[in-house]
Design a protein around this motif. Structure first.
Motif, PDB file in Angstrom:
ATOM      1  N   ARG A   1       0.822  -1.213   0.000  1.00 43.20           N
ATOM      2  CA  ARG A   1       0.000   0.000   0.000  1.00 43.20           C
ATOM      3  C   ARG A   1       0.858   1.265   0.000  1.00 43.20           C
ATOM      4  NH1 ARG A   1      -3.286  -3.182   3.424  1.00 43.20           N
ATOM      5  NH2 ARG A   1      -2.294  -2.321   5.302  1.00 43.20           N
ATOM      6  N   MET A   2       1.955   1.229   0.752  1.00 42.73           N
ATOM      7  CA  MET A   2       2.834   2.391   0.771  1.00 42.73           C
ATOM      8  C   MET A   2       3.472   2.632  -0.593  1.00 42.73           C
ATOM      9  SD  MET A   2       4.067   4.903   2.387  1.00 42.73           S
ATOM     10  CE  MET A   2       3.649   4.547   4.091  1.00 42.73           C
ATOM     11  N   LEU A   3       3.905   1.561  -1.265  1.00 45.51           N
ATOM     12  CA  LEU A   3       4.459   1.712  -2.614  1.00 45.51           C
ATOM     13  C   LEU A   3       3.430   2.301  -3.574  1.00 45.51           C
ATOM     14  CD1 LEU A   3       6.411  -1.660  -3.008  1.00 45.51           C
ATOM     15  CD2 LEU A   3       7.417   0.631  -2.962  1.00 45.51           C
ATOM     16  N   PHE A   4       2.221   1.798  -3.496  1.00 41.86           N
ATOM     17  CA  PHE A   4       1.185   2.250  -4.414  1.00 41.86           C
ATOM     18  C   PHE A   4       0.861   3.737  -4.212  1.00 41.86           C
ATOM     19  CE2 PHE A   4      -3.193   2.865  -5.759  1.00 41.86           C
ATOM     20  CZ  PHE A   4      -3.220   2.237  -6.985  1.00 41.86           C
ATOM     21  N   ARG A   5       0.756   4.138  -2.954  1.00 35.73           N
ATOM     22  CA  ARG A   5       0.392   5.532  -2.673  1.00 35.73           C
ATOM     23  C   ARG A   5       1.545   6.490  -2.951  1.00 35.73           C
ATOM     24  NH1 ARG A   5      -2.454   4.103   3.135  1.00 35.73           N
ATOM     25  NH2 ARG A   5      -4.372   3.176   2.302  1.00 35.73           N
ATOM     26  N   ALA A   6       2.767   6.092  -2.552  1.00 31.45           N
ATOM     27  CA  ALA A   6       3.909   6.994  -2.713  1.00 31.45           C
ATOM     28  C   ALA A   6       4.263   7.216  -4.180  1.00 31.45           C
ATOM     29  CB  ALA A   6       5.123   6.441  -1.963  1.00 31.45           C
ATOM     30  N   THR A   7       4.034   6.202  -5.010  1.00 30.39           N
ATOM     31  CA  THR A   7       4.382   6.330  -6.431  1.00 30.39           C
ATOM     32  C   THR A   7       3.160   6.607  -7.307  1.00 30.39           C
ATOM     33  OG1 THR A   7       4.150   3.943  -6.750  1.00 30.39           O
ATOM     34  CG2 THR A   7       6.319   4.768  -6.101  1.00 30.39           C
ATOM     35  N   LYS A   8       2.008   6.832  -6.650  1.00 29.01           N
ATOM     36  CA  LYS A   8       0.771   7.140  -7.381  1.00 29.01           C
ATOM     37  C   LYS A   8       0.405   6.037  -8.372  1.00 29.01           C
ATOM     38  CE  LYS A   8       1.418  12.107  -6.863  1.00 29.01           C
ATOM     39  NZ  LYS A   8       1.524  13.420  -7.541  1.00 29.01           N
ATOM     40  N   GLY A   9       0.619   4.815  -7.975  1.00 33.88           N
ATOM     41  CA  GLY A   9       0.213   3.678  -8.788  1.00 33.88           C
ATOM     42  C   GLY A   9       1.182   3.308  -9.879  1.00 33.88           C
ATOM     43  N   ASN A  10       2.394   3.904  -9.905  1.00 37.25           N
ATOM     44  CA  ASN A  10       3.364   3.629 -10.959  1.00 37.25           C
ATOM     45  C   ASN A  10       4.334   2.512 -10.597  1.00 37.25           C
ATOM     46  OD1 ASN A  10       2.501   5.582 -12.871  1.00 37.25           O
ATOM     47  ND2 ASN A  10       3.367   7.170 -11.554  1.00 37.25           N
ATOM     48  N   THR A  11       3.992   1.696  -9.616  1.00 35.60           N
ATOM     49  CA  THR A  11       4.787   0.514  -9.283  1.00 35.60           C
ATOM     50  C   THR A  11       3.862  -0.687  -9.187  1.00 35.60           C
ATOM     51  OG1 THR A  11       4.573   0.945  -6.908  1.00 35.60           O
ATOM     52  CG2 THR A  11       6.544   1.813  -8.010  1.00 35.60           C
ATOM     53  N   TYR A  12       4.465  -1.846  -9.344  1.00 40.31           N
ATOM     54  CA  TYR A  12       3.707  -3.086  -9.215  1.00 40.31           C
ATOM     55  C   TYR A  12       4.548  -4.066  -8.409  1.00 40.31           C
ATOM     56  CZ  TYR A  12       0.886  -7.125 -10.420  1.00 40.31           C
ATOM     57  OH  TYR A  12       0.086  -8.233 -10.358  1.00 40.31           O
ATOM     58  N   ALA A  13       3.997  -4.586  -7.303  1.00 42.51           N
ATOM     59  CA  ALA A  13       4.752  -5.454  -6.395  1.00 42.51           C
ATOM     60  C   ALA A  13       4.162  -6.849  -6.379  1.00 42.51           C
ATOM     61  CB  ALA A  13       4.737  -4.869  -4.987  1.00 42.51           C
ATOM     62  N   LEU A  14       5.053  -7.826  -6.347  1.00 42.84           N
ATOM     63  CA  LEU A  14       4.677  -9.227  -6.211  1.00 42.84           C
ATOM     64  C   LEU A  14       5.390  -9.806  -4.995  1.00 42.84           C
ATOM     65  CD1 LEU A  14       4.938 -10.371  -9.937  1.00 42.84           C
ATOM     66  CD2 LEU A  14       2.870  -9.825  -8.656  1.00 42.84           C
ATOM     67  N   PHE A  15       4.718 -10.743  -4.320  1.00 43.84           N
ATOM     68  CA  PHE A  15       5.277 -11.337  -3.107  1.00 43.84           C
ATOM     69  C   PHE A  15       5.144 -12.859  -3.170  1.00 43.84           C
ATOM     70  CE2 PHE A  15       5.686  -7.415  -0.758  1.00 43.84           C
ATOM     71  CZ  PHE A  15       4.728  -6.599  -1.336  1.00 43.84           C
ATOM     72  N   SER A  16       6.123 -13.515  -2.546  1.00 42.13           N
ATOM     73  CA  SER A  16       6.073 -14.979  -2.423  1.00 42.13           C
ATOM     74  C   SER A  16       6.721 -15.356  -1.090  1.00 42.13           C
ATOM     75  CB  SER A  16       6.821 -15.646  -3.572  1.00 42.13           C
ATOM     76  OG  SER A  16       6.744 -17.056  -3.433  1.00 42.13           O
ATOM     77  N   PRO A  17       5.989 -16.028  -0.205  1.00 45.53           N
ATOM     78  CA  PRO A  17       6.551 -16.342   1.119  1.00 45.53           C
ATOM     79  C   PRO A  17       7.669 -17.382   1.038  1.00 45.53           C
ATOM     80  CG  PRO A  17       4.413 -17.393   0.837  1.00 45.53           C
ATOM     81  CD  PRO A  17       4.606 -16.512  -0.357  1.00 45.53           C
TER      82      PRO A  17
END
Length: 881
Positions: free
Chosen positions: A241-257
């Motif tokens: 959420r922090m990445l999305f808000r700080a970059t105004k939606g110009n990033t995309y994050a993927l996660f894998s435990p």
């Protein structure tokens, strides 16, 4: 077993006769001055700590802790204690068992033997210096190993994380065409807030595209970059959420435990982490990349570079695998060295003894207590001697003097120790010698307040009255037997629990004797009630036979006295509840009046012991007259009514008779008379009760005021002397309070005016008004309060009856085996959960209330303070954090 408590197995000195008071009154206490040579003061104090018979007074209260003479020694002990606790924490971290010292008295004896065999310096500090050097060496070695292990673990964790980053990221990064990447539609902030599904890492993000989407190829001046790393799994949502808000939606994050847990290098706690990859648009500037890196740093996310070409990736994977194998071996060897070092500390120093860590900690705590006690002493005679003031029980004075003489002979080249009486007007502490049986009852009394010095101790009578009143409320053969068996089990399991170190069971075993007595009296009263799980037992048959039937009424013929308890015919009768309510209500009132009367008698014993004649004539006598004229007479009426045969439909009403005594001056309503001349007797008793109130209220303050005026008339010299011993004004006949017996600590026994100050008639009068009102109103309210015995007994029997009838009888009547099984389970659960746990606690608290309020307020002040001697047993037995 001897247990030191703020009270005594006293021996009170009366003239030249020594009276052993047991637990009834606290032990005679003396105030002394102790002089010790400065050079060997530590050895003397160590010997006194083994006895545990002196409570020292702080003579340096005006000084801070850093201004005391032995502050450096206490600092050294604090530092050694800190290191030992660090060692113990490290041992616990690696699951190394540390045996405790066990019985403190046995440990002190074995330690004394060891110290005699060890050659020490003349100042007695050699062993402490040796331990300090040993702990310093262990601390340095353990610190180095832990630091090395933390560094190795941190490096190993980084390699493990990097390995997982390469494995997870390779799935969807390899083969991607970055220059011809596709622009993916961005998700809204609300989608992230509501947990929108993330794209799995296992499916490639960037693939070669064709078809109609090929027209959406990004310009050559635009390209996608990515950043890989590891973040805590619990932070992935906030991180995205922090990445999305700080970059105004110009990033995309993927996660894998990450499947395996990663151990923290410091705490060794397991941590769960996830691999992340963040795609962002990188053009001619790196502003977006810097923003993403700052967010990673804020979340403690560790970033790892991903190789650009495949050959570098393969080479990096090979290096990581070899480094991980080597790191595993090195970490294992390092931990083995740490465990070996901690195991040496935890190993016993002798066969069957405690762990070395436990023994060292006890020694350090013992030394620390010695120097802490020496800090209470004051230097005198040019610092050649140390002076202390202390309280000492008379029963231990000879032993203390003997030990001091023995120690003085050992140190023949120094000044001998001297213990001499010191006059004082301070109130002595309260000291009892308790055992495991009496300790729990004394704890009940002390929760309300510690007894005054040599005040009558309620704990002696609480040993019997407390479980008995509990039994009145909880009376049932079945439930009482269960509680009795549980108490007997705790008595049997006590020694085993101590040896096994089961702290929870040991704490519960402290109440083993009171639980056993509670169960015994509940069983006994259950036999009297003839009540077994709400069922009446027909053991001896019934003494009632059916007679003639008159109309719809069945007559019964009484043929004799039932041998034990209540006749079972009453169980199940139409008037069962009415009969039991009447019986238990009257029994409650009788027991309440008896216990309150006994409390007033104990007030007489206090007055006689302290020679307070005013309390005898103008408090005890009028209070006893008031109590017996009204409530004692009510008890007599109950027995008179029980002793006569009445028309079952028209018995006299005792409550109305008692109410008519003050309202109608003893007049008896027609049909309510119990004996001839009842109205005259009740009028006389009411007059006695009425006249006793002004006697309680006025006579004692007026006599004290007259004595004070007489003292003033004799001259200022006597008046000045009175200011130094005001108890003489208050209790002229109290020989102990005229001047204060120097040997026994002097005053503290007076009534009003105990505190040193001027006589104030207004304060004394107000105090007497409060005492009188409290007693008169309390006599009524306290008597009514004892009806809780009836109420709790009724509630217990009715609950047991409801559980049995609804859970057992209904299911048995159904004839269904499964329903019977379920009904029994419900009945058993309700019996244990409600009756054997909740109701036991409820009856316990109500019995506690009856003792604290209704019984003890008749005589008990409870404003003393406990005797807290300097004792190694108390120091080492006390729980430590």
């Amino acid at each position: 077993q001897r247990r030191v408590h703020g009270g005594t197995c006293p021996s009170v000195v009366v003239g030249r006769t020594r009276i052993i008071m047991g637990i009834f009154r606290s032990e005679a206490m003396g105030y002394y001055e102790l002089l010790l040579p400065s050079e060997t003061a530590r050895d003397f104090v160590e010997e006194l700590g083994r006895i545990g018979g002196l409570q020292f007074i702080d003579l340096n209260a005006h000084q801070t802790a850093f201004q005391r003479n032995y502050v450096n020694y206490t600092k050294r002990c604090d530092e050694m204690e800190r290191k030992l606790r660090v060692f113990a924490e490290q041992a616990s971290k690696y699951d190394i068992k540390i045996n405790k010292i066990g019985d403190v008295q046995d440990f002190l004896e074995s330690l004394k033997t060891q110290m005699h065999q060890r050659e020490q310096d003349s100042d007695g500090h050699g062993y402490l210096d040796e331990l300090e050097n040993l702990f310093e060496e262990y601390d340095r070695e353990l610190t180095e190993l832990n630091s090395y292990n933390e560094r190795l673990t941190r490096e190993y964790n980084e390699k493990v994380e990097m390995k997982h980053v390469i494995e997870k990221a390779s799935t969807f990064i390899q083969g991607a065409n970055w220059n011809d990447a596709l622009s993916r539609p961005s998700r809204s902030d609300s989608d992230l807030e509501h947990g929108a599904s993330r794209r799995a890492m296992e499916s490639p993000l960037l693939t070669s595209v064709d078809g109609p989407l090929a027209s959406r190829v990004v310009e050559r001046s635009m390209r996608f970059s990515y950043l890989t790393g590891v973040v805590a799994t619990s932070d992935t949502g906030r991180f995205e959420r922090m990445l999305f808000r700080a970059t105004k939606g110009n990033t995309y994050a993927l996660f894998s435990p990450i499947d395996e847990a990663i151990n923290d290098p410091v705490t060794n706690a397991e941590q769960h982490k996830s691999v992340f990859i963040v795609f962002y648009q990188g053009g001619l500037t790196n502003a977006m990349e810097n923003k993403v890196k700052k967010i990673c740093d804020a979340f403690g996310a560790r970033r790892y570079p991903y190789p650009e070409d495949k050959s570098s990736l393969i080479r990096l994977q090979q290096d990581l695998n070899s480094q991980l194998q080597e790191g595993t071996q090195v970490i294992s060897k390092t931990r083995e060295r740490i465990i070996d070092l901690l195991s040496r500390m935890a190993a016993p120093r002798r066969v069957g003894g405690p762990a070395a860590l436990s023994e060292w900690l006890a020694i350090v705590q013992k030394e620390k207590s010695i120097y802490h006690t020496l800090n209470l002493f004051k230097a005198s005679h040019g610092k050649q001697t140390l002076r202390a003031e202390c309280w000492c029980p008379d029963s231990l004075r000879d032993e203390v003097s003997s030990r001091l003489s023995q120690q003085s002979r050992k140190n023949a080249d120094t000044i001998p120790a001297l213990l001499k009486p010191l006059p004082t007007h301070a109130q002595p502490p309260t000291y009892f010698k308790l055992n495991d049986f009496t300790a729990i009852f004394q704890e009940i009394v002390d929760t309300y307040g510690t007894p005054q010095y040599q005040e009558a101790n309620p704990a002696l009578f609480t040993c019997v009255t407390f479980p008995f009143l509990f039994g009145i409320m909880f009376g049932d053969i079945g439930h009482g037997s269960l509680l009795l068996l549980f108490g007997l089990y705790l008595i049997w399991a006590n020694d085993g629990a101590k040896k096994a170190g089961n702290e929870g069971l040991v704490a519960l075993c402290k109440a083993r004797y009171i639980l056993t007595l509670m169960g015994f009296f509940a069983l006994y009263v259950g036999i009297m009630y003839n009540d077994f799980l709400s069922l009446g037992l027909n053991v001896w048959g019934t003494t009632w036979l059916k007679g003639e039937t008159v109309g719809d009424k069945q007559e019964w013929v009484h043929t004799g006295i039932y041998p034990i308890g209540i006749d079972p015919v009453w169980h199940g009768a139409e008037n069962e509840l009415l009969f039991f309510n009447s019986l238990k209500m009257k029994i409650s009132v009788i027991l309440g009046v008896i216990q309150m009367t006994f409390g007033i008698v104990l007030k007489l014993t206090n007055a006689l012991h302290f020679n307070r004649k005013l309390d005898i004539y103008f408090e005890f006598i009028p209070q006893m007259i008031f109590m017996q004229s009204l409530f004692g007479y009510m008890v007599i009426m109950i027995f008179i009514k029980w002793g006569q045969m009445w028309d079952i439909y028209n018995p006299p009403n005792l409550i109305n008779t008692l109410i008519n005594i003050p309202l109608h001056l003893g007049a008896v309503a027609p049909g309510d008379d119990l004996y001839d001349g009842q109205a005259t007797v009740q009028l006389i008793l009411f007059l006695f009760a009425f006249l006793s109130v002004p006697v309680m209220l006025l006579v004692k303050p007026l006599i004290l005021n007259a004595r004070h005026k007489a003292e003033q008339a004799r001259g200022p010299a006597l008046l000045s002397g009175a200011h130094h011993a005001p108890s003489r004004l208050v209790e002229e006949d109290d020989e102990e309070n005229q001047h204060g017996d120097a040997h026994h600590g002097g005053g503290g026994h007076g009534g009003h005016g105990d505190e040193h100050g001027e006589f104030n008639f207004g304060e004394i009068m107000i105090h007497q008004v409060i005492e009188t009102i409290e007693f008169v109103l309390g006599a009524v309210s306290n008597t009514a309060s004892y009806l809780r015995l009836w109420a709790l007994s009724l509630a217990h029997s009715q609950l047991a009856e409801v559980f049995f009838s609804k859970a057992m009888l209904l299911t048995i009547a159904s004839g269904n085996f499964f329903m019977i099984f379920v009904g029994f389970a419900v009945f058993f659960g309700a019996t244990i959960g409600v009756l054997m746990m909740m109701d036991v606690l409820e009856c316990f608290l109500h019995s506690l209330r009856l003792h604290w309020v209704e019984f003890q307020n008749k005589f008990y002040k409870g404003d003393g303070y406990k005797f807290k001697p300097f004792s190694f047993v108390e120091v080492l037995a006390a729980p430590t954090d």
